[in-house]
Design an enzyme around this catalytic site. Structure first.
Site, PDB file in Angstrom:
ATOM      1  N   GLN A  43      52.341  45.080  38.082  1.00 53.43           N
ATOM      2  CA  GLN A  43      52.317  44.132  36.954  1.00 53.43           C
ATOM      3  C   GLN A  43      51.399  44.599  35.834  1.00 53.43           C
ATOM      4  O   GLN A  43      51.373  43.981  34.760  1.00 53.43           O
ATOM      5  CB  GLN A  43      51.896  42.744  37.450  1.00 53.43           C
ATOM      6  N   CYS A  92      52.314  37.726  38.013  1.00 56.18           N
ATOM      7  CA  CYS A  92      52.578  37.784  39.458  1.00 56.18           C
ATOM      8  C   CYS A  92      53.612  36.741  39.878  1.00 56.18           C
ATOM      9  O   CYS A  92      54.441  36.980  40.757  1.00 56.18           O
ATOM     10  CB  CYS A  92      51.295  37.595  40.240  1.00 56.18           C
ATOM     11  N   HIS A 103      47.232  33.415  43.040  1.00 63.52           N
ATOM     12  CA  HIS A 103      48.040  34.627  42.958  1.00 63.52           C
ATOM     13  C   HIS A 103      49.339  34.427  43.746  1.00 63.52           C
ATOM     14  O   HIS A 103      49.322  33.866  44.844  1.00 63.52           O
ATOM     15  CB  HIS A 103      47.246  35.801  43.522  1.00 63.52           C
ATOM     16  N   ASN A 129      52.721  42.810  47.458  1.00 67.03           N
ATOM     17  CA  ASN A 129      51.977  42.468  46.250  1.00 67.03           C
ATOM     18  C   ASN A 129      52.636  43.146  45.045  1.00 67.03           C
ATOM     19  O   ASN A 129      53.600  43.915  45.203  1.00 67.03           O
ATOM     20  CB  ASN A 129      50.515  42.920  46.413  1.00 67.03           C
TER      21      ASN A 129
END
Lengths: 76, 214
Positions: free
Chosen positions: B19, B25, B162, B182
């Protein structure tokens, strides 16, 4: 949003090293426990890291109801 | 439940993305779930446009932040068709929404679910098996320094900040864990993934869990 400078990055890096020591000092006897150290974010202060990367807003969801519980046996 | 399951083994999870300096996110996790759910239904796995969600999801704040639930609500309500990443590439900054003609190919969702699975992580694992990778929000403050191993401490529930994507779980070792994709590049953590202990709502991983239907 923060002025970047080698001095500031060095200070953030030093703080990171202290933080790694702290994080790794607990629970290291536990099996498979997480370990912490230098990565691409070590040159950021925690408040900078949070402001850049942790931008998901919290939201609340209803509790998963018992009646929805699905048996895997019924799923093809 | 099997002892180990990972949707990556079925080749329905796209590569870890980065990102960069964009707080998107929430869009990466939602788009990742749509990609996988589509592939699970037998279609080719393709990278869909995260930038489209960042620019066009008007109830969010682009690279300044957003909510996975708001993004899913927007996708469902507007029936927006997500286009391929190559047609609307990631720029790591918010921009004006680019609209495509209705004849343009793209993928819309049929619905979504969102539940709090705290204290019910086995049920959450069943949902993962049935519906595909799960969108979750976690407290990731300590993830700044994460290198590997199973995250069991140094984070809280009820402090979500997150969004990530759960692709599987592993209960074969002494500490069962969720396999979490992630969006900080593949050099972070375990090839871009984190392992988070199952069963204790570590980092609030079970507090708000969404599945996508396509």
């Amino acid at each position: 949003t923060w002025p970047r400078s080698p001095e500031r990055e060095a200070a953030a890096f030093r703080e990171s090293l202290n933080r790694h020591r702290y994080l790794n000092s607990f629970f290291s006897h536990e099996n498979s426990t997480a370990f912490y150290g230098i990565n691409q974010f070590s040159y950021l202060f925690p408040e900078e890291f949070k402001a850049i990367y942790l931008r998901s807003q919290p939201s609340s969801s209803p509790r998963y109801p018992a009646e929805v519980k699905t048996s895997l046996l019924t799923v093809p | 439940l099997p002892l180990r399951f990972d949707w990556r083994d079925k080749h329905v999870v796209s590569q870890v993305r980065n990102q960069q300096m964009c707080g998107g996110c929430w869009a990466f996790s939602v788009v990742g779930a749509v990609e996988s759910t589509w592939a699970i239904k037998g279609h080719p796995l393709e990278d869909l446009s995260v930038q489209q969600v960042i620019d066009c999801s008007y109830n969010n704040y682009g690279c300044s932040g957003g909510s996975t639930l708001s993004a899913l609500k927007w996708l469902n309500k507007t029936q927006v068709r997500l286009v391929n990443d190559s047609e609307y590439p990631f720029k790591a900054r918010s921009g004006l929404c680019h609209y495509f003609p209705s004849s343009h190919s793209g993928l819309s969702i049929k619905g979504y679910s969102a539940y709090d699975f705290s204290d019910q992580e086995d049920e959450m694992a069943k949902s993962l098996l049935i519906y595909g990778p799960l969108v979750v929000i976690v407290d990731a403050v300590s993830w700044q320094d994460y290198l590997g191993g199973v995250i069991q401490h140094h984070c809280s529930s009820g402090e979500a900040n997150h969004a990530v994507l759960i692709t599987g779980f592993d209960k074969t070792g002494s500490i069962p864990y969720w396999i979490v994709r992630n969006s900080w590049g593949s050099s972070w953590g375990v090839d871009g993934y984190a392992h988070v202990k199952m069963g204790s709502n570590v980092c609030g991983i079970a507090d708000s869990v969404s599945a996508v239907f396509v």
